[in-house]
Design an enzyme around this catalytic site. Structure first.
Site, mmCIF file in Angstrom:
data_model
loop_
_atom_site.group_PDB
_atom_site.id
_atom_site.type_symbol
_atom_site.label_atom_id
_atom_site.label_comp_id
_atom_site.label_asym_id
_atom_site.label_seq_id
_atom_site.Cartn_x
_atom_site.Cartn_y
_atom_site.Cartn_z
ATOM 1 N N LYS A 34 0.809 -1.187 -0.010
ATOM 2 C CA LYS A 34 -0.128 0.074 0.079
ATOM 3 C C LYS A 34 0.910 1.379 0.031
ATOM 4 C CE LYS A 34 -0.250 0.101 4.910
ATOM 5 N NZ LYS A 34 -0.728 0.742 5.873
ATOM 6 N N ARG A 131 -10.593 -0.082 15.085
ATOM 7 C CA ARG A 131 -10.560 0.922 13.769
ATOM 8 C C ARG A 131 -11.525 0.257 13.001
ATOM 9 N NH1 ARG A 131 -4.315 1.534 11.231
ATOM 10 N NH2 ARG A 131 -4.932 -0.336 10.402
ATOM 11 N N HIS A 160 -5.955 -7.111 12.543
ATOM 12 C CA HIS A 160 -4.661 -6.483 12.778
ATOM 13 C C HIS A 160 -4.345 -6.209 14.132
ATOM 14 C CE1 HIS A 160 -1.441 -3.858 10.735
ATOM 15 N NE2 HIS A 160 -1.930 -2.934 10.894
ATOM 16 N N TYR A 258 14.998 31.939 7.094
ATOM 17 C CA TYR A 258 13.766 32.674 7.930
ATOM 18 C C TYR A 258 13.584 32.773 9.286
ATOM 19 C CZ TYR A 258 11.499 31.978 3.421
ATOM 20 O OH TYR A 258 11.324 31.814 1.816
ATOM 21 N N CYS A 305 12.837 25.365 4.866
ATOM 22 C CA CYS A 305 11.863 26.214 4.195
ATOM 23 C C CYS A 305 11.017 25.272 3.187
ATOM 24 C CB CYS A 305 12.865 27.015 3.116
ATOM 25 S SG CYS A 305 13.951 28.165 3.980
#
Ligand SMILES: Cc1ncc(COP(=O)(O)O)c(C=O)c1O
Length: 367
Positions: A34, A131, A160, A258, A305
């Site tokens: 996946k 879940r 699971h 920054y 950044c």
């Protein structure tokens, strides 16, 4: 040359697949690919896994399942996240197995008009992860519904684990007990459930007693050790590198990036690496990242950044120059696990991070 590259070692994928296949023993090996093969490129790694022992594949979404089939994978593919309003019938037509993850999903399949192809399903039972999956109070109703639908073939049940990465956590045994109960109940109600599976990567490696008929590892295939503190001999497959774009001097007291949140405590040199948060470097990585250039580590400094971050080279004793390769993680640099530890996350997330302008390159023959 690309400015930002993930290098994927197909020989490492092959090695890890063989290792997991050997650990699986008599159980089949379902390779979980996946999220684009945990960000390694599903259609590049899956054939290597198939050639090195994967008997089946597991994916999250219908699109992933269809792309894997279209990519030429002939082994069984199980898809476990889908919505009844999606075109799940197209997946069935492509010989994809669907997970039944709720009573509603079961009813949608049972009520579907029969076609020439039977719908193959694996029933997901919730054994305490809370879940997706069927709660115990729904088992009887859903098992019976599926049993009575002639156009549906149930291959097995699966679940699971929530805590298998900690082998000392008793929750795995509690889940296994509920799981065994679901198999027994399915059989009592007349379902054959021949192929049942529970184990993710950590359980595949540490709980041979829970392998049942098939194991379902993901992250270990990509070489990530799933149990902190253990070493199962897996080989990380992903290295993330950026080509230094600029090297320039900085004087003591001057800042960079920054907010000028970092200032040089001595005269020295900075180098710019073209990877930013748009490419998957977390902004919170500030002060936690060390990149390796030609065998030497340099600290990332100042704010990350959108497109780049800066490292401090000190007096640049090893002559870093533009074009040099900076290893963000992987071979020759911090491991994904080390970086995850320093960021307070898990190696799963780190390998899923490289994105944006990153280009994948494959090395090795998949052997
Ligand atoms: C249902 C299911 N099975 C297996 C896996 C593979 O887990 P791991 O990568 O920990 O081996 C996952 C991944 O989250 C999953 O959602």
């Amino acid at each position: 040359m690309n400015l930002l590259t993930t290098r994927i070692d197909l020989d490492a994928i092959a090695h890890n697949t063989r290792l997991l296949k050997a650990r699986a023993g008599t159980a089949k090996l379902m390779a979980v690919v996946k999220a684009d093969g945990y960000n390694h490129g599903m259609n590049q790694v899956a054939p290597v896994m198939a050639a090195n022992g994967a008997d089946a594949f597991g994916v999250a979404t219908l699109d992933e399942a269809l792309a894997l089939r279209a990519g030429g994978i002939t082994q069984p593919i199980l898809c476990w996240i889908w919505g009844p309003e999606q075109d799940w019938a197209a997946a069935v037509a492509a010989d994809i197995d669907l997970a039944v993850i709720s009573p509603h999903h079961a009813r949608v399949l049972v009520d579907a008009p029969p076609t020439s192809r039977r719908i193959r399903v694996s029933i997901k039972v919730d054994t305490n992860l809370h879940r997706s999956g069927l709660d115990e109070e729904d088992w009887d109703e859903v098992f019976s519904l599926l049993r009575d639908a002639e156009h549906i073939e149930v291959t097995g049940v699966f679940s699971h684990l929530s805590c298998a990465d900690d082998p000392d956590d008793g929750e795995t045994d509690r889940q296994a007990e509920v799981f065994r109960r679901s198999i027994t109940r399915a059989r009592e109600l007349g379902l054959e459930v021949k192929e049942n599976h529970l184990c993710n990567s950590p359980a595949t490696l540490t709980r041979q007693d829970l392998h049942f008929d098939l194991v379902r590892p993901g992250v270990a295939l990509y070489g990530m050790e799933p149990v902190s503190g253990l070493d199962h001999g897996l080989r990380p497959a992903m290295t993330w590198v950026g080509a230094v774009t600029v090297v320039k001097p900085i004087a003591q007291g001057e800042g960079t990036s920054y907010g000028l949140t970092w200032r040089a405590d001595s005269d020295g040199f900075l180098a710019v690496v073209p990877a930013g948060y748009a490419d998957g470097v977390p902004r919170m990585a500030q002060d936690h990242l060390r990149v390796n250039i030609n065998g030497h580590y340099y600290p990332q400094v100042g704010r990350v950044c959108m497109d780049q971050f800066v490292i401090f080279l000190g007096s640049n004793p090893h002559d870093v120059s533009a074009g040099d390769e900076a290893v963000i993680f992987g071979s020759g640099g911090m491991s994904a696990t080390e970086l995850a530890d320093s960021l307070g996350t898990i190696n799963y997330e780190v390998i899923c991070r490289p994105t944006g302008r990153t280009v994948r390159e494959y090395t090795g023959e998949g052997q």
